[in-house]
Design an enzyme around this catalytic site. Sequence first.
Site, PDB file in Angstrom:
ATOM      1  N   LYS A  22      19.790  -3.483 -69.007  1.00 40.03           N
ATOM      2  CA  LYS A  22      19.195  -3.931 -68.054  1.00 40.03           C
ATOM      3  C   LYS A  22      18.147  -3.993 -67.158  1.00 40.03           C
ATOM      4  CE  LYS A  22      21.437  -5.825 -64.878  1.00 40.03           C
ATOM      5  NZ  LYS A  22      20.939  -6.320 -63.954  1.00 40.03           N
ATOM      6  N   ASN A  23      18.668  -2.936 -66.689  1.00 37.00           N
ATOM      7  CA  ASN A  23      17.872  -2.421 -65.765  1.00 37.00           C
ATOM      8  C   ASN A  23      16.530  -1.456 -65.734  1.00 37.00           C
ATOM      9  OD1 ASN A  23      19.720  -3.554 -63.959  1.00 37.00           O
ATOM     10  ND2 ASN A  23      20.783  -2.106 -63.272  1.00 37.00           N
ATOM     11  N   CYS A 115      22.061 -10.811 -56.402  1.00 36.29           N
ATOM     12  CA  CYS A 115      23.178 -10.352 -56.394  1.00 36.29           C
ATOM     13  C   CYS A 115      23.137 -10.430 -54.944  1.00 36.29           C
ATOM     14  CB  CYS A 115      24.149  -9.023 -56.452  1.00 36.29           C
ATOM     15  SG  CYS A 115      24.378  -8.911 -58.251  1.00 36.29           S
ATOM     16  N   ARG A 120      20.083  -6.399 -49.354  1.00 34.93           N
ATOM     17  CA  ARG A 120      18.937  -5.441 -49.635  1.00 34.93           C
ATOM     18  C   ARG A 120      16.949  -5.787 -49.520  1.00 34.93           C
ATOM     19  NH1 ARG A 120      21.515  -6.856 -55.199  1.00 34.93           N
ATOM     20  NH2 ARG A 120      20.849  -4.634 -55.828  1.00 34.93           N
ATOM     21  N   ASP A 302      27.492   0.041 -59.753  1.00 31.01           N
ATOM     22  CA  ASP A 302      27.465  -0.816 -60.493  1.00 31.01           C
ATOM     23  C   ASP A 302      28.818  -0.351 -61.127  1.00 31.01           C
ATOM     24  OD1 ASP A 302      25.463  -1.762 -59.694  1.00 31.01           O
ATOM     25  OD2 ASP A 302      23.889  -1.698 -61.750  1.00 31.01           O
ATOM     26  N   ARG A 394      24.789 -12.141 -66.940  1.00 22.87           N
ATOM     27  CA  ARG A 394      23.136 -11.668 -65.879  1.00 22.87           C
ATOM     28  C   ARG A 394      23.283 -10.409 -66.377  1.00 22.87           C
ATOM     29  NH1 ARG A 394      22.057 -12.193 -60.366  1.00 22.87           N
ATOM     30  NH2 ARG A 394      20.635 -10.468 -60.719  1.00 22.87           N
TER      31      ARG A 394
HETATM   32  C1  UD1 Z   1      18.910  -1.350 -58.807  1.00 22.22           C
HETATM   33  C2  UD1 Z   1      19.718  -2.266 -60.003  1.00 22.22           C
HETATM   34  C3  UD1 Z   1      21.185  -2.248 -59.184  1.00 22.22           C
HETATM   35  C4  UD1 Z   1      21.882  -0.841 -58.862  1.00 22.22           C
HETATM   36  C5  UD1 Z   1      20.611  -0.419 -57.687  1.00 22.22           C
HETATM   37  C6  UD1 Z   1      21.530   0.627 -57.209  1.00 22.22           C
HETATM   38  C7  UD1 Z   1      18.265  -2.679 -61.056  1.00 22.22           C
HETATM   39  C8  UD1 Z   1      17.221  -4.100 -61.684  1.00 22.22           C
HETATM   40  N1  UD1 Z   1      19.307  -3.394 -60.013  1.00 22.22           N
HETATM   41  O1  UD1 Z   1      18.755  -2.484 -57.442  1.00 22.22           O
HETATM   42  O2  UD1 Z   1      21.746  -2.879 -60.567  1.00 22.22           O
HETATM   43  O3  UD1 Z   1      22.685  -1.603 -58.310  1.00 22.22           O
HETATM   44  O4  UD1 Z   1      19.623  -0.068 -58.486  1.00 22.22           O
HETATM   45  O5  UD1 Z   1      21.375   1.496 -57.828  1.00 22.22           O
HETATM   46  O6  UD1 Z   1      18.090  -1.816 -61.504  1.00 22.22           O
HETATM   47  N2  UD1 Z   1      17.018  -0.594 -49.933  1.00 22.22           N
HETATM   48  C9  UD1 Z   1      16.044  -0.482 -48.260  1.00 22.22           C
HETATM   49  N3  UD1 Z   1      14.505  -1.197 -48.588  1.00 22.22           N
HETATM   50  C10 UD1 Z   1      14.508  -1.077 -49.579  1.00 22.22           C
HETATM   51  C11 UD1 Z   1      14.758  -0.750 -50.791  1.00 22.22           C
HETATM   52  C12 UD1 Z   1      16.350  -0.686 -50.358  1.00 22.22           C
HETATM   53  O7  UD1 Z   1      16.342  -0.356 -47.726  1.00 22.22           O
HETATM   54  O8  UD1 Z   1      12.734  -1.765 -49.627  1.00 22.22           O
HETATM   55  C13 UD1 Z   1      18.210  -0.380 -49.813  1.00 22.22           C
HETATM   56  C14 UD1 Z   1      18.794  -1.853 -49.778  1.00 22.22           C
HETATM   57  O9  UD1 Z   1      19.372  -2.654 -48.525  1.00 22.22           O
HETATM   58  C15 UD1 Z   1      20.356  -0.871 -50.921  1.00 22.22           C
HETATM   59  C16 UD1 Z   1      19.666   0.757 -51.571  1.00 22.22           C
HETATM   60  O10 UD1 Z   1      18.561   0.855 -50.881  1.00 22.22           O
HETATM   61  O11 UD1 Z   1      21.204  -0.673 -49.547  1.00 22.22           O
HETATM   62  C17 UD1 Z   1      19.887   0.259 -52.745  1.00 22.22           C
HETATM   63  O12 UD1 Z   1      18.928  -0.182 -53.482  1.00 22.22           O
HETATM   64  P1  UD1 Z   1      17.804   0.325 -54.228  1.00 22.22           P
HETATM   65  O13 UD1 Z   1      18.500   1.705 -54.858  1.00 22.22           O
HETATM   66  O14 UD1 Z   1      16.474  -0.902 -54.357  1.00 22.22           O
HETATM   67  O15 UD1 Z   1      17.740  -1.145 -55.284  1.00 22.22           O
HETATM   68  P2  UD1 Z   1      17.367  -1.529 -56.627  1.00 22.22           P
HETATM   69  O16 UD1 Z   1      16.330  -1.276 -57.162  1.00 22.22           O
HETATM   70  O17 UD1 Z   1      18.296  -3.114 -55.857  1.00 22.22           O
END
Ligand code: UD1
Length: 415
Positions: A22-23, A115, A120, A302, A394
């Site tokens: 999915k990701n 989610c 986030r 995850d 999802r």
């Molecule tokens: C992706 C995955 C999700 C997985 C996560 C971590 C997809 C669609 N989803 O989510 O399943 O759990 O990676 O492996 O690929 N953060 C910030 N600022 C930002 C971006 C992130 O503070 O601009 C923080 C978030 O709040 C969170 C952490 O960084 O605490 C991880 O987020 P991130 O790695 O960006 O996860 P996603 O891309 O949302």
Amino acid sequence: MGYLLVEGGRPLSGRIAVEGAKNAALPACVASLLTDGPIVLHRIPQLRDVSTILFTIGELGKRVIRNGPDLLIAGAPLSFEANPYSVSQMRASFLVLGPLVARFGRAVVPLPGGCSIGPRPVDLHLKGLQALGARVEERDGAVAVMADRLRGCRIELPFPSVGATEQLLMVASLADGETEIANGAIEPEVIDLVSLLRKMGSNVEIDGRTFRIEGRISLSGAEHTLIPDRMEAGTLLLAGAITGGEVTVEGVEPGHLEAFLEALSASGLTIGEGDGELTVVPRGRPEPVEVKTGPHPGFPTDLHPPLAAYLSVGRGTSRVTEGVFERRFTYVDGLRSMGAQIAVSGRTGSITGVKRLRGSSLVAPDIRAGAALLLAGLAAEGETRVSGLEQIDRGYAGIEDKLSRLGAKVERTND
Ligand code: UD1
């Protein structure tokens, strides 16, 4: 939206093939916005999140033809404004921001939903775009980004965010000159996006957590097969483990699951590795383990909730510390209502194993917590009813069929 009714207590056994990730599917679909050429993707999972992203890019003007696991995305994007509904459904829709700015010089994208696992923010995405020369404004719950020209630069991420790394890789592929992303995420799904971008003509080099991207004036169409879904693989292996049965997952990449497999071994499971397959052979109740989730190659966040479900029927006290999302513990109340003993202090959950869980009526709070409750239901005495299937659907395609094929008694009721 219906519920899953599980009659617990049956050991699962057998072989099951996993879907494409999915990701990896979500950013691959978004990358199609970077070109007018045809993007052909294989091993696309039948998931709600994939339908959401296809709706999003369809609303932006792309033509989408889906035939089971095969997908053709073609044509030019026609709009720079993303549909608010789809972005509210899923955080990953926010990834369209960068490609739209790169193509149109401007974009308007609502701030994301998805989610409910802690704040986030998307600050790293926006700071990266600003470093590349874009102007960012926030108005009425949306971000408006403008850029006459995107210029390559050096961006150091304070945390290796998966989404921010993907966003910036896509934008940098169409920026002027070289971009360096330091401390980027190296999750297998990010690397899979790089494989697709390279096939589209982007010049990306990877050195540890550093990505160097030589921007191109345009990118071309490409054909790509997604990597296997390591989260689905891990969840199905745990379904075997928690019920004391022997389950083999096929079509997987064991190298993507190293930290997870180490934790399973430490809990006393024997793990068999074959060509693209993994088998778990349980030996009694799980031994206690200490796990901390973190960016890849760390233990994947995850798989924290499904692992916690498995440890809840273990022998001693395990500790799972969450290193990525603040509010990953959405599964705790549900497992407790089934008799699990879990205490959460800060970001650490202490799980003291019980001999048996009992069936309960539960609502899936998010994708992975939903999976955890379902796993617990498979092991519990009596019946468990899991509703909130819009969350489980999802991230897990046809989960009740797969579990049934492994011998579980699971039925979906669409009341
Ligand atoms: C992706 C995955 C999700 C997985 C996560 C971590 C997809 C669609 N989803 O989510 O399943 O759990 O990676 O492996 O690929 N953060 C910030 N600022 C930002 C971006 C992130 O503070 O601009 C923080 C978030 O709040 C969170 C952490 O960084 O605490 C991880 O987020 P991130 O790695 O960006 O996860 P996603 O891309 O949302």
